[in-house]
Design a protein around this motif. Structure first.
Motif, PDB file in Angstrom:
ATOM      1  N   ARG A  54      -0.299   4.688  -9.227  1.00 45.51           N
ATOM      2  CA  ARG A  54      -0.268   5.004  -7.818  1.00 45.51           C
ATOM      3  C   ARG A  54      -1.854   5.029  -7.554  1.00 45.51           C
ATOM      4  NH1 ARG A  54       3.594  10.228  -6.858  1.00 45.51           N
ATOM      5  NH2 ARG A  54       5.493   9.467  -7.989  1.00 45.51           N
ATOM      6  N   THR A  58      10.928  12.125  -4.606  1.00 42.04           N
ATOM      7  CA  THR A  58      10.870  13.308  -5.284  1.00 42.04           C
ATOM      8  C   THR A  58      10.821  12.869  -7.037  1.00 42.04           C
ATOM      9  OG1 THR A  58      13.199  13.405  -5.061  1.00 42.04           O
ATOM     10  CG2 THR A  58      11.580  14.934  -3.974  1.00 42.04           C
ATOM     11  N   GLU A  59      11.823  11.893  -7.113  1.00 41.40           N
ATOM     12  CA  GLU A  59      11.670  11.370  -8.592  1.00 41.40           C
ATOM     13  C   GLU A  59      10.736  10.471  -8.900  1.00 41.40           C
ATOM     14  OE1 GLU A  59      14.220  11.295  -6.343  1.00 41.40           O
ATOM     15  OE2 GLU A  59      15.507  12.828  -7.170  1.00 41.40           O
ATOM     16  N   THR A  98       2.150   3.354 -16.092  1.00 42.02           N
ATOM     17  CA  THR A  98       1.268   4.322 -16.377  1.00 42.02           C
ATOM     18  C   THR A  98       0.775   4.121 -17.483  1.00 42.02           C
ATOM     19  OG1 THR A  98       3.552   5.837 -16.696  1.00 42.02           O
ATOM     20  CG2 THR A  98       2.406   6.276 -14.716  1.00 42.02           C
ATOM     21  N   GLU A 135      -8.644   7.881 -13.567  1.00 42.12           N
ATOM     22  CA  GLU A 135      -7.308   8.661 -13.516  1.00 42.12           C
ATOM     23  C   GLU A 135      -7.426  10.066 -12.855  1.00 42.12           C
ATOM     24  OE1 GLU A 135      -5.981   8.333 -18.004  1.00 42.12           O
ATOM     25  OE2 GLU A 135      -8.162   8.111 -17.647  1.00 42.12           O
ATOM     26  N   LYS A 150      -7.714  11.509  -8.602  1.00 39.41           N
ATOM     27  CA  LYS A 150      -7.807  11.137  -7.268  1.00 39.41           C
ATOM     28  C   LYS A 150      -8.046  12.585  -6.526  1.00 39.41           C
ATOM     29  CE  LYS A 150      -5.222   9.158  -3.491  1.00 39.41           C
ATOM     30  NZ  LYS A 150      -4.105   9.846  -2.840  1.00 39.41           N
ATOM     31  N   ARG A 206      -4.276  14.380 -11.563  1.00 37.20           N
ATOM     32  CA  ARG A 206      -5.034  13.766 -12.688  1.00 37.20           C
ATOM     33  C   ARG A 206      -3.862  13.105 -13.279  1.00 37.20           C
ATOM     34  NH1 ARG A 206      -4.052  15.819 -18.332  1.00 37.20           N
ATOM     35  NH2 ARG A 206      -6.025  16.187 -19.452  1.00 37.20           N
ATOM     36  N   THR A 232      -2.441   8.439 -14.002  1.00 35.08           N
ATOM     37  CA  THR A 232      -2.541   7.179 -12.863  1.00 35.08           C
ATOM     38  C   THR A 232      -0.941   7.173 -12.111  1.00 35.08           C
ATOM     39  OG1 THR A 232      -1.572   6.379 -14.833  1.00 35.08           O
ATOM     40  CG2 THR A 232      -3.842   5.931 -14.505  1.00 35.08           C
ATOM     41  N   GLY A 233      -0.120   8.014 -12.676  1.00 38.84           N
ATOM     42  CA  GLY A 233       1.027   7.936 -11.952  1.00 38.84           C
ATOM     43  C   GLY A 233       1.260   9.206 -11.153  1.00 38.84           C
ATOM     44  N   ALA A 234       2.416  10.064 -11.125  1.00 40.27           N
ATOM     45  CA  ALA A 234       2.431  11.132 -10.351  1.00 40.27           C
ATOM     46  C   ALA A 234       1.407  12.030 -10.341  1.00 40.27           C
ATOM     47  CB  ALA A 234       3.864  11.869 -10.423  1.00 40.27           C
ATOM     48  N   PRO A 251      -1.550  18.614 -10.988  1.00 39.77           N
ATOM     49  CA  PRO A 251      -2.677  18.789 -10.067  1.00 39.77           C
ATOM     50  C   PRO A 251      -3.851  19.844 -10.785  1.00 39.77           C
ATOM     51  CG  PRO A 251      -0.689  20.451 -10.140  1.00 39.77           C
ATOM     52  CD  PRO A 251      -0.434  19.238 -11.411  1.00 39.77           C
ATOM     53  N   ALA A 252      -4.842  19.609 -10.132  1.00 38.78           N
ATOM     54  CA  ALA A 252      -5.974  20.661 -10.378  1.00 38.78           C
ATOM     55  C   ALA A 252      -6.582  21.273  -9.262  1.00 38.78           C
ATOM     56  CB  ALA A 252      -6.833  19.918 -11.375  1.00 38.78           C
ATOM     57  N   GLY A 303      15.571  12.592  -3.498  1.00 36.54           N
ATOM     58  CA  GLY A 303      14.667  11.446  -3.086  1.00 36.54           C
ATOM     59  C   GLY A 303      13.751  11.616  -1.785  1.00 36.54           C
ATOM     60  N   ALA A 363      11.051  13.297   0.033  1.00 37.31           N
ATOM     61  CA  ALA A 363      10.048  14.033  -0.175  1.00 37.31           C
ATOM     62  C   ALA A 363       9.119  14.249   1.095  1.00 37.31           C
ATOM     63  CB  ALA A 363       8.909  13.441  -1.060  1.00 37.31           C
ATOM     64  N   SER A 421       4.938  14.432   2.359  1.00 39.99           N
ATOM     65  CA  SER A 421       3.767  14.472   1.971  1.00 39.99           C
ATOM     66  C   SER A 421       2.845  15.171   3.060  1.00 39.99           C
ATOM     67  CB  SER A 421       3.233  13.167   1.875  1.00 39.99           C
ATOM     68  OG  SER A 421       3.847  12.217   0.952  1.00 39.99           O
TER      69      SER A 421
END
Lengths: 379, 348
Positions: free
Chosen positions: A165, A196-197, A241, B90, B92, B111, B113-115, B118-119, B150, B152, B154
């Motif tokens: 992403r 969500t998934e 990923t 890695e 954002k 933290r 590359t995918g979902a 959090p930090a 499904g 969400a 933001s």
């Protein structure tokens, strides 16, 4: 991971490093399944005594012992911000609990100043990397039709697994039939609209060029023009990923049709009621494709008493056919197919309300109904 | 007997929970993401968590002034990544806010590359990068309804004003603009109250575009939410109209220009005059005088740039986040060729 992994590599800054009786450094876990820690064993006794008396804070520990992400020159390594975490003295040394788990396969350098004037020990530590799963493919793109209204609002891109992403729009192009790439067709949202998934990305056409009478549309034209053919191209350079490219890119070609400003109307849906005693599905044919994601979520069936009928709803036929298969055979009587009025078509027109409401022609007061329905009778 | 057992269980459960001040409970706030930040009073940090569909209030314990030194950190993304044990590719940085009680900056970070995970990272005036250890901290949380299979939301911006937390969100399915107004301290039974926002635009056509960023702003004696949208209309929405379950129509008072997305916005006073400072994708940083906000003619016709005349602050380039640092300075997250810098600058 419960046993102590001896140091995997010793980076020498000077030959003195190889003198006897240096401590050992490695990654380990306090118990199976617990997050990995970095542990120093065999610190000189008098150093341990001093450290015990000192009761150092993490900030004070860093000049003595710290862990940093590997990479770059030794000078860069030594200047790098250390991993955040906590330090605990043990009987023979010190353990570092990273605040954020070590990334498997990533190399980290433990920097240990165990001698007051000598150079530090630099020890590379790493957790084994699990074998990655299969490469990720694009499993579907919706709307699936090859004819779409020129005011189509969004695409959904479905993936078979997690992908990178943060910079998704660079992987998308919209090419017109004359080979010209459409300039900035999509709304580039820094948040990126993931499900969500995490396996579905929503792409919105730039609303300023979809809505009527806005300056971007007047200046740059609509993104899609009726009668022309377009190809949405999704690059295979998009990484998963694990940093691997997608199995393949996808090209979706479609022709733009006249714009659609009509609200969704359940009254024109064609319902084929099943027979009593059967478990065959209720089949609903829609005169125009509706939003794939919402169709599967905001349409349901209730019985005459208003109780929800358990069953599975399937969306097919280019998002123009709904089938509802009940868990139990149908009983005789009246049922209702219910839709949340937020249900949209591919252009964002809702049940009873077009995407854009013109105050001059639309009633001031909306009905405010939360659902709309169609009655069908099982005989 | 059963009732007695339940009563005992309830007492035991209460006994294990350490109550902290202001309705906060000590524990571990299980953030699933850190999307947007806002500060309340006394170092209370509000975190909008999109993946968890929750707003958290966390007592940072950082409520004492730390002087007046500016925060300036080059390549902040690299330093944050290093502290989190990853590389700058890695991480954002989703939001930057200054704790008005201490002057330390706080970053909402993803933290991975995918979902990602959090930090929340504190950056001190000395430039130290300190991820918050979110264990045994006083916190409270409230779920934001609407997440579904499904589906969400933001969260694009969050703000605290007079005992209420305002959160703007953007759905990945419905095309709508929803603002939640949540009373703070959070009440157990109180769910976030969704308000649908419309604004007049392009002729008499209403639109329900999602709010990109907003800032509370008092016009005369009336508190307003000043909201900015894609293609940058500036819309005022009286806070008094924001009630649960209602549809509110905001008034467009400025068009700040097309081919542009607002990124962040703050309000400030300089030499006795009010201004908004807005960072934008295409137009850069602009300073909008607030003097006419109360009297500006609502824009209902299609137009180019219109409304209060704004000033482009050309010396501030590539600003992606901004917040008020103190009464005279702003903190900026600036994109550079090498990554991102955190900079404190005088308010223009």
């Amino acid at each position: 991971m419960c046993q102590f992994i001896s140091l995997s590599l010793l980076i020498a800054l000077s030959p003195a490093l190889f003198a006897d009786e240096r401590p050992s450094v490695g990654v380990t876990a306090t118990k199976p399944g617990a997050p990995a820690i970095v542990e120093v064993r065999g610190l000189p006794r008098e150093m341990l005594t001093r450290l015990k008396a000192a009761q150092l804070t993490p900030k004070e520990w860093a000049p003595i012992f710290r862990v940093v992400v590997a990479g770059g020159t030794n000078d860069e390594l030594l200047a790098r911000t250390p991993l955040a975490g906590t330090y605990t003295l043990t009987d023979t040394g010190v353990r570092f609990d990273p605040q954020f788990p070590l990334v498997p396969g990533r190399e980290y350098i433990a920097v240990l100043h165990d001698r007051p004037k000598g150079p530090p020990m630099l020890v590379t530590v790493a957790l084994p990397k699990p074998v990655p799963g299969p490469r990720v493919a694009i499993s579907a793109v919706y709307p699936s039709a090859n004819r779409l209204p020129e005011n189509t609002l969004r695409f959904y891109i479905h993936f078979s697994g997690p992908v990178a992403r943060g910079d998704v729009y660079k992987h998308l192009k919209l090419i017109r039939d004359d080979g010209v790439e459409v300039k900035e067709p999509f709304l580039e949202l820094p948040e990126e609209l993931w499900s969500t998934e995490g396996d579905r990305l929503t792409i919105l056409f730039h609303p300023g060029r979809v809505k009527q009478g806005l300056v971007p549309r007047e200046d740059d034209g609509a993104v899609l023009e009726q009668g022309r053919t377009y190809t949405l191209s999704i690059s295979d350079k998009w990484e998963d990923t694990e940093g691997r490219p997608l199995v393949s890119g996808v090209k979706k070609t479609f022709t733009a049709t006249a714009s659609d400003h009509e609200p969704v109307d359940l009254g024109v849906w064609a319902l084929a009621a099943p027979r009593a005693g059967s478990d065959s599905p209720l089949i609903v044919k829609l005169p125009k494709p509706l939003d794939h994601a919402m169709l599967g979520r905001v349409v349901w069936v209730v019985d005459a008493a208003g109780n929800r009928v358990p069953g599975d709803l399937t969306v097919g036929g280019g998002e123009r056919v709904l089938t509802f298969a009940p868990k139990k055979p149908w009983a005789k009587g009246a049922y209702r197919l219910v839709a949340d009025t937020r249900l949209e078509d591919v252009c964002g027109n809702r049940v009873g309300e077009p995407f854009e409401v013109d105050e001059r022609t639309s009633p001031k007061e909306r009905t405010g109904e939360k659902t709309a329905d169609r009655v069908f009778t099982v005989k | 007997m059963r009732t007695k057992l339940l009563a005992v269980a309830a007492v035991l459960a209460l006994g294990t929970v350490a109550r902290a001040e202001g309705g906060l409970t000590k524990g571990t706030p299980e953030l699933k993401s850190a999307s947007a930040l806002a500060f309340g009073t006394n170092g209370i940090l509000f975190v909008a968590d999109s993946a968890g569909a929750t707003v958290f209030a966390i007592d940072t314990g950082d409520a004492k002034s730390t002087g007046d030194k500016p925060v300036n950190v080059e390549k902040i993304d690299g330093k944050v990544a290093a502290a989190l044990g990853v590389t700058e590719k890695e991480v954002k940085i989703n939001d930057v806010k200054v704790n008005p009680a201490s002057g330390n900056a706080y970053l909402a970070v993803s933290r991975g590359t995918g979902a990602g995970t959090p930090a929340i990272v504190k950056v001190t005036r000395e430039g130290a990068v300190e991820p918050l250890a979110l264990k045994d901290v006083p916190f409270a949380k409230i779920a934001i309804p609407g997440q579904d299979k499904g589906k969400a939301t933001s969260f694009t911006a969050i703000a605290f004003l007079d005992g209420r937390v305002f959160v703007a969100g953007l759905s990945n399915e419905e095309f709508a603009s929803t603002l939640w107004a949540i009373g703070y301290p959070f009440k157990d039974a109180a769910k976030g109250s969704a308000i649908e926002i419309y604004h007049g635009a392009h002729g008499a056509v209403e639109t329900k575009s999602p709010i990109r960023t907003f800032v509370p702003y008092k016009i005369g004696t009336e508190e307003n939410i000043m909201a900015s949208y894609t293609c940058t209309p500036l819309v005022k929405i009286p806070v008094s109209e924001l009630k649960a379950g209602v549809k509110v129509k905001g008034t467009t008072i400025a068009e700040l220009g097309n081919r542009n997305q607002p990124l962040d916005m703050i309000a400030y006073t300089k030499d006795g005059k009010g201004y908004l400072l807005s960072a934008n994708s295409a137009h850069g940083v602009i300073k909008i005088p607030a003097a006419e906000f109360g009297t500006a003619t609502p824009i209902t016709a299609k137009t180019g740039i219109a409304g209060p005349k704004y000033e482009k602050i050309t010396e501030l380039k590539d600003v992606v986040q901004l917040d008020k640092f103190d009464d005279t300075r702003a903190i900026l997250l600036v994109k550079t060729a090498a990554g991102f810098d955190l900079k404190t600058v005088p308010l223009p």
